[in-house]
Structures are given as structure tokens and as C-alpha cells.
Design a protein around this motif. Structure first.
Motif, mmCIF file in Angstrom:
data_model
loop_
_atom_site.group_PDB
_atom_site.id
_atom_site.type_symbol
_atom_site.label_atom_id
_atom_site.label_comp_id
_atom_site.label_asym_id
_atom_site.label_seq_id
_atom_site.Cartn_x
_atom_site.Cartn_y
_atom_site.Cartn_z
ATOM 1 N N GLU A 1 0.829 -1.210 0.000
ATOM 2 C CA GLU A 1 0.000 0.000 0.000
ATOM 3 C C GLU A 1 0.863 1.258 0.000
ATOM 4 O OE1 GLU A 1 -3.203 2.042 3.046
ATOM 5 O OE2 GLU A 1 -3.010 -0.131 3.002
ATOM 6 N N ASN A 2 1.900 1.278 0.853
ATOM 7 C CA ASN A 2 2.764 2.454 0.939
ATOM 8 C C ASN A 2 3.652 2.591 -0.295
ATOM 9 O OD1 ASN A 2 1.727 3.303 3.351
ATOM 10 N ND2 ASN A 2 3.237 2.233 4.607
ATOM 11 N N ARG A 3 4.057 1.462 -0.876
ATOM 12 C CA ARG A 3 4.848 1.527 -2.122
ATOM 13 C C ARG A 3 4.010 2.145 -3.237
ATOM 14 N NH1 ARG A 3 9.244 -3.035 -3.302
ATOM 15 N NH2 ARG A 3 10.098 -3.319 -1.217
ATOM 16 N N GLU A 4 2.743 1.740 -3.281
ATOM 17 C CA GLU A 4 1.841 2.290 -4.294
ATOM 18 C C GLU A 4 1.615 3.781 -4.039
ATOM 19 O OE1 GLU A 4 -0.990 2.934 -7.243
ATOM 20 O OE2 GLU A 4 0.462 1.315 -7.005
ATOM 21 N N ARG A 5 1.429 4.124 -2.772
ATOM 22 C CA ARG A 5 1.150 5.517 -2.390
ATOM 23 C C ARG A 5 2.292 6.448 -2.779
ATOM 24 N NH1 ARG A 5 -0.465 5.687 3.582
ATOM 25 N NH2 ARG A 5 -2.591 5.491 2.902
ATOM 26 N N PHE A 6 3.537 5.946 -2.622
ATOM 27 C CA PHE A 6 4.693 6.794 -2.899
ATOM 28 C C PHE A 6 5.435 6.396 -4.185
ATOM 29 C CE2 PHE A 6 3.904 7.325 1.612
ATOM 30 C CZ PHE A 6 3.975 8.695 1.738
ATOM 31 N N LEU B 1 -7.845 -6.381 -2.684
ATOM 32 C CA LEU B 1 -7.834 -7.596 -1.858
ATOM 33 C C LEU B 1 -6.630 -8.484 -2.180
ATOM 34 C CD1 LEU B 1 -11.646 -8.502 -1.895
ATOM 35 C CD2 LEU B 1 -10.369 -7.279 -0.136
ATOM 36 N N LYS B 2 -6.293 -8.574 -3.469
ATOM 37 C CA LYS B 2 -5.173 -9.421 -3.886
ATOM 38 C C LYS B 2 -3.865 -8.971 -3.254
ATOM 39 C CE LYS B 2 -3.535 -11.580 -8.152
ATOM 40 N NZ LYS B 2 -3.637 -11.548 -9.627
ATOM 41 N N ASN B 3 -3.712 -7.651 -3.062
ATOM 42 C CA ASN B 3 -2.484 -7.094 -2.485
ATOM 43 C C ASN B 3 -2.601 -6.830 -0.982
ATOM 44 O OD1 ASN B 3 -0.747 -6.944 -4.819
ATOM 45 N ND2 ASN B 3 -2.130 -5.373 -5.590
ATOM 46 N N ASN B 4 -3.690 -7.343 -0.376
ATOM 47 C CA ASN B 4 -3.901 -7.178 1.073
ATOM 48 C C ASN B 4 -3.874 -5.720 1.534
ATOM 49 O OD1 ASN B 4 -4.106 -9.973 1.678
ATOM 50 N ND2 ASN B 4 -1.893 -10.155 1.448
ATOM 51 N N LEU B 5 -4.444 -4.849 0.730
ATOM 52 C CA LEU B 5 -4.513 -3.436 1.111
ATOM 53 C C LEU B 5 -5.648 -3.230 2.103
ATOM 54 C CD1 LEU B 5 -3.852 -1.753 -2.355
ATOM 55 C CD2 LEU B 5 -2.219 -2.482 -0.632
ATOM 56 N N SER B 6 -5.497 -2.220 2.951
ATOM 57 C CA SER B 6 -6.439 -2.033 4.058
ATOM 58 C C SER B 6 -7.813 -1.558 3.606
ATOM 59 C CB SER B 6 -5.863 -1.021 5.056
ATOM 60 O OG SER B 6 -5.784 0.258 4.442
ATOM 61 N N ALA B 7 -8.803 -1.768 4.474
ATOM 62 C CA ALA B 7 -10.172 -1.311 4.202
ATOM 63 C C ALA B 7 -10.226 0.208 4.157
ATOM 64 C CB ALA B 7 -11.125 -1.841 5.273
ATOM 65 N N SER B 8 -9.397 0.870 4.986
ATOM 66 C CA SER B 8 -9.408 2.346 4.998
ATOM 67 C C SER B 8 -8.858 2.902 3.679
ATOM 68 C CB SER B 8 -8.595 2.894 6.178
ATOM 69 O OG SER B 8 -7.252 2.489 6.088
ATOM 70 N N TYR B 9 -7.843 2.212 3.113
ATOM 71 C CA TYR B 9 -7.290 2.629 1.815
ATOM 72 C C TYR B 9 -8.338 2.403 0.722
ATOM 73 C CZ TYR B 9 -4.094 2.878 -2.196
ATOM 74 O OH TYR B 9 -3.482 3.219 -3.388
ATOM 75 N N ASP C 1 -24.410 6.237 -7.073
ATOM 76 C CA ASP C 1 -25.078 5.834 -5.824
ATOM 77 C C ASP C 1 -24.932 4.343 -5.530
ATOM 78 O OD1 ASP C 1 -25.858 8.404 -5.470
ATOM 79 O OD2 ASP C 1 -27.875 8.139 -6.310
ATOM 80 N N LYS C 2 -24.616 3.559 -6.563
ATOM 81 C CA LYS C 2 -24.516 2.107 -6.379
ATOM 82 C C LYS C 2 -23.079 1.634 -6.174
ATOM 83 C CE LYS C 2 -28.786 1.002 -8.828
ATOM 84 N NZ LYS C 2 -29.401 0.282 -9.970
ATOM 85 N N ILE C 3 -22.128 2.560 -6.133
ATOM 86 C CA ILE C 3 -20.740 2.167 -5.841
ATOM 87 C C ILE C 3 -20.685 1.784 -4.369
ATOM 88 C CG2 ILE C 3 -18.326 2.917 -5.716
ATOM 89 C CD1 ILE C 3 -18.934 4.943 -7.925
ATOM 90 N N HIS C 4 -20.332 0.540 -4.083
ATOM 91 C CA HIS C 4 -20.362 0.104 -2.679
ATOM 92 C C HIS C 4 -18.995 0.255 -2.029
ATOM 93 C CE1 HIS C 4 -18.927 -3.632 -4.621
ATOM 94 N NE2 HIS C 4 -18.337 -3.870 -3.465
ATOM 95 N N ARG C 5 -19.017 0.547 -0.756
ATOM 96 C CA ARG C 5 -17.777 0.740 -0.007
ATOM 97 C C ARG C 5 -17.560 -0.424 0.951
ATOM 98 N NH1 ARG C 5 -16.864 5.351 1.392
ATOM 99 N NH2 ARG C 5 -18.437 6.541 0.259
ATOM 100 N N PRO C 6 -16.308 -0.638 1.395
ATOM 101 C CA PRO C 6 -16.041 -1.762 2.302
ATOM 102 C C PRO C 6 -16.718 -1.568 3.656
ATOM 103 C CG PRO C 6 -14.136 -0.318 2.187
ATOM 104 C CD PRO C 6 -15.096 0.156 1.138
ATOM 105 N N LYS C 7 -17.015 -2.682 4.302
ATOM 106 C CA LYS C 7 -17.593 -2.631 5.645
ATOM 107 C C LYS C 7 -16.527 -2.112 6.605
ATOM 108 C CE LYS C 7 -20.379 -5.457 8.746
ATOM 109 N NZ LYS C 7 -20.861 -6.814 9.052
ATOM 110 N N ARG C 8 -16.878 -1.118 7.370
ATOM 111 C CA ARG C 8 -15.913 -0.522 8.302
ATOM 112 C C ARG C 8 -15.677 -1.435 9.502
ATOM 113 N NH1 ARG C 8 -14.428 4.765 8.165
ATOM 114 N NH2 ARG C 8 -15.404 6.107 6.610
ATOM 115 N N SER C 9 -14.422 -1.519 9.909
ATOM 116 C CA SER C 9 -14.147 -2.246 11.146
ATOM 117 C C SER C 9 -14.482 -1.329 12.313
ATOM 118 C CB SER C 9 -12.667 -2.648 11.199
ATOM 119 O OG SER C 9 -11.855 -1.515 11.011
#
Length: 347
Positions: free
Chosen positions: A52-57, A128-136, A159-167
Motif C-alpha cells: 500500500e505504501n509503495r503504491e502511495r509513494f 484484496l489481492k495485495n492485502n490493502l487495508s479497508a481504509s485505503y 449511488d450504487k458504488i459500494h464501499r467496504p464494511k468498516r471495522s
């Protein structure tokens, strides 16, 4: 971007070093990255080496690190739209980077042909394949939703774009005894004053640093918080004990522009130095919990709730848009829980 990043080894651990010129906005953003730390020895910020951080930067990114030419143009248009809506520079950077990740994934597909199904595929085959966080993932979804609101020709049903379930993560709360220990730890009146203001008014650290002497209304016993998160002003009550402390502080430091200034008169106190103040207080008290400044704000809200303050007032005091955000404090308040008798006591 105004920063560069590279892989380093810090204390036998693989990390990503992030370099940028000293800037309060960038410091605030880097602090939001989980596991971000400042190295006094190397004089740099460093974060965990994750996908996630490699992708971010942009370190070892996807095989194609750039969107299509159309994608690049659309990201620029999106930035212009965000600026026209007066989003903060920090939010613009976050959303445009998140959108870039999505459009890199679909660099071979015209933007007008991207569908809701494509968002699901992206979530499964990239997030999901890269195990990125739900917040990301949530950040990406926010960016996609906003972006497709600005596009005229689209197959996307926003309106139909679904978001991950928050922990459901509970806020960290200290007892009043622990708060007192922390606030009394410093003999330096400025350090004591800053921590006391954060707890007594439930402030975010940025709100404290932006305070000016004119924002303290001693006649009405209130503090005016200007242009807080979400560009909202709000007022919070000022404790009479805090007002007395402020008068003593004012005599010693005589602030000019900001209530809490650094070594240079007229300039805001440094955010990193404020973080050090809480760390030093913890060392002096021997409290081993990983307390941050935000714990003081959480504790303020929880202690108000436990003393009988209505949740709607707490929402106003904290500056929350939604009551759902404030309701989380009902899960950490111990007032009702302490009245429940364990069946173990009857054995």
C-alpha cells in the motif's frame, strides 16, 4: 508531489524513507500513515514497507505506473473541480492519488466505458489481492464517487458504488486520574497549557495550533475555533480554571499572532514539537500506553458523556457532521457498565 521516497533499512527493519521540505501540511499528512515515525538520528520520516505504501509513494508500482493520456487529463480536470469546490490541498492530493491508482488499473479502457462492475473487479483483483487495508479501499471509493459525479458521459451509477464494511475500532480513552497525571507532568507553563487546552476543549492538535489570542472570549467564557476540519467554525466552552491558567501563561509569553508560538515570534508552534510534549509527559508519569494527543480529545468526549452531557451537545462540541461519529463514545463510556453486577459475584 512535493516529496520523494526510497527504501531503507532502519534498525534491521525494511522501511520507506520519505523526504520533503519542512511543511506543516505534509507533516500532517505523513502522520496519518499507519506506523509513520520520525527518526531524530537520520532526520527523516519513515513508514512501513508495505504494498500500500509503495503504491502511495510510487515505489515499485504496478507494471504501468501512469494512467492513459485520457486518464491524466481527467485527473487534472478532477483536481480543478476539487479546487473550485475549495477542498483542502491535503484532500486534493489524497483523492487525486487514489483516483490515479484506479485509472492506472484501467489504463486500456476509455473512462466513459468504466462501470460499477469494474469497481468490484478492481477491489478484488487489486485491493484484496495485495492485502490493502479497508481504509485505503474506502479512500479509493470516495475518490471514484466524487470523480464520476463530475463526468457527463458515464456508465457509472455513483449511488450504487459500494464501499467496504468498516471495522468497528473503539476510541482510546484515559481515566481522569491518568489525564491529571499527564497534565501535571510538565513544569513548563506553555507545555502544560497546550495539553490542558486540548483536553479541556476537546481540540484536534491542528485546532490548538491555529488558535489566536482574539479567539479567547473571556467575557462569554468561550473559545472560537475558526475554519476547523471541514472548513467549519464552532465554539466550545472555556473552563474558568483554564482561563486563570491562560492569564498566567499570557503574562510570561505575551503571544502576538498565535496563542502558542514557536521560537520565532508570530509563527505557529511546530506540530512535531507538540507531539514531543505528550511523549515527554508520558515518560515523566511512567504511563506505558501508546497515548497520542488525540486520546485527550477522545477522553474529553467520553468524560462528558459519563458526567451526563447529552450526545447532541457533544457532537456540536467536537464538530462532528454526523451523530453516528459521536455515538462511538457510548461504547467506551463505563458509567452504565459499572452498574452491571457480574453473575460471578453470586457464586
Amino acid at each position: 508531489m512535493n516529496w520523494t521516497a526510497k527504501l531503507i533499512v532502519h534498525k534491521t527493519e525494511k522501511r520507506i524513507a520519505v523526504y520533503f521540505e519542512k511543511n506543516a501540511d505534509l507533516i500532517s499528512r505523513i502522520k496519518q500513515v499507519d506506523g509513520a515515525r520520525w527518526s531524530q538520528q537520520k532526520v527523516l520520516w519513515h513508514i512501513p514497507d508495505t504494498i500500500e505504501n509503495r503504491e502511495r509513494f510510487n515505489i515499485a508500482p504496478l507494471s504501468h505506473s501512469l494512467p492513459s493520456m485520457e486518464g491524466i487529463e481527467q485527473i487534472e480536470k478532477f483536481k480543478q473541480w476539487l479546487r473550485s469546490k475549495r477542498y483542502s490541498q491535503s484532500t486534493i492530493a489524497t483523492y487525486s492519488e487514489a483516483l490515479k491508482s484506479f485509472l492506472v488499473f484501467y489504463r486500456e479502457k476509455p473512462v466513459a466505458k468504466i462501470t460499477n462492475e469494474d469497481v468490484i473487479i478492481y477491489n478484488n483483483d487489486y485491493i484484496l489481492k495485495n492485502n490493502l487495508s479497508a481504509s485505503y479501499q474506502n479512500q479509493i471509493v470516495n475518490a471514484i464517487k466524487l470523480f464520476f459525479m463530475t463526468i457527463r458521459e458515464t456508465k457509472m451509477e455513483v449511488d450504487k458504488i459500494h464501499r467496504p464494511k468498516r471495522s468497528k475500532v473503539l476510541p482510546n480513552v484515559l481515566s481522569k486520574e491518568e489525564i491529571k497525571l499527564i497534565l501535571d507532568a510538565h513544569s513548563n507553563i506553555k507545555h502544560k497549557m497546550m495539553l490542558s487546552m486540548i483536553y479541556s476543549c476537546g481540540l484536534r492538535s491542528g485546532e490548538l495550533l491555529a488558535l489566536q489570542p482574539v479567539h479567547i472570549d473571556s467575557k462569554r467564557n468561550i473559545v472560537l475555533l475558526k475554519n476547523s476540519k471541514g472548513k467549519k467554525d464552532r465554539i466550545v466552552p472555556l473552563s474558568p480554571k483554564i482561563l486563570e491558567m491562560l492569564r498566567e501563561y499570557y503574562k510570561v509569553y505575551k503571544p502576538t499572532v498565535y496563542l502558542f508560538e514557536g521560537r520565532t515570534t508570530g509563527l505557529q508552534y511546530d506540530a512535531r514539537s507538540l507531539q514531543l510534549i505528550i511523549k515527554q509527559a508520558l515518560q515523566k508519569t511512567g504511563i506505558t500506553k501508546p497515548v497520542t494527543l488525540h486520546w485527550l480529545r477522545h477522553s474529553y468526549a467520553t468524560h462528558l458523556l459519563e458526567s451526563g452531557t447529552d450526545l447532541r451537545y457533544i457532537q456540536e462540541l467536537l464538530g462532528h457532521n454526523s451523530s453516528k461519529t459521536t455515538e462511538i463514545y457510548t461504547h467506551v463510556s463505563t458509567k452504565s457498565l459499572q452498574q452491571i453486577k457480574s453473575p460471578f459475584d453470586d457464586l
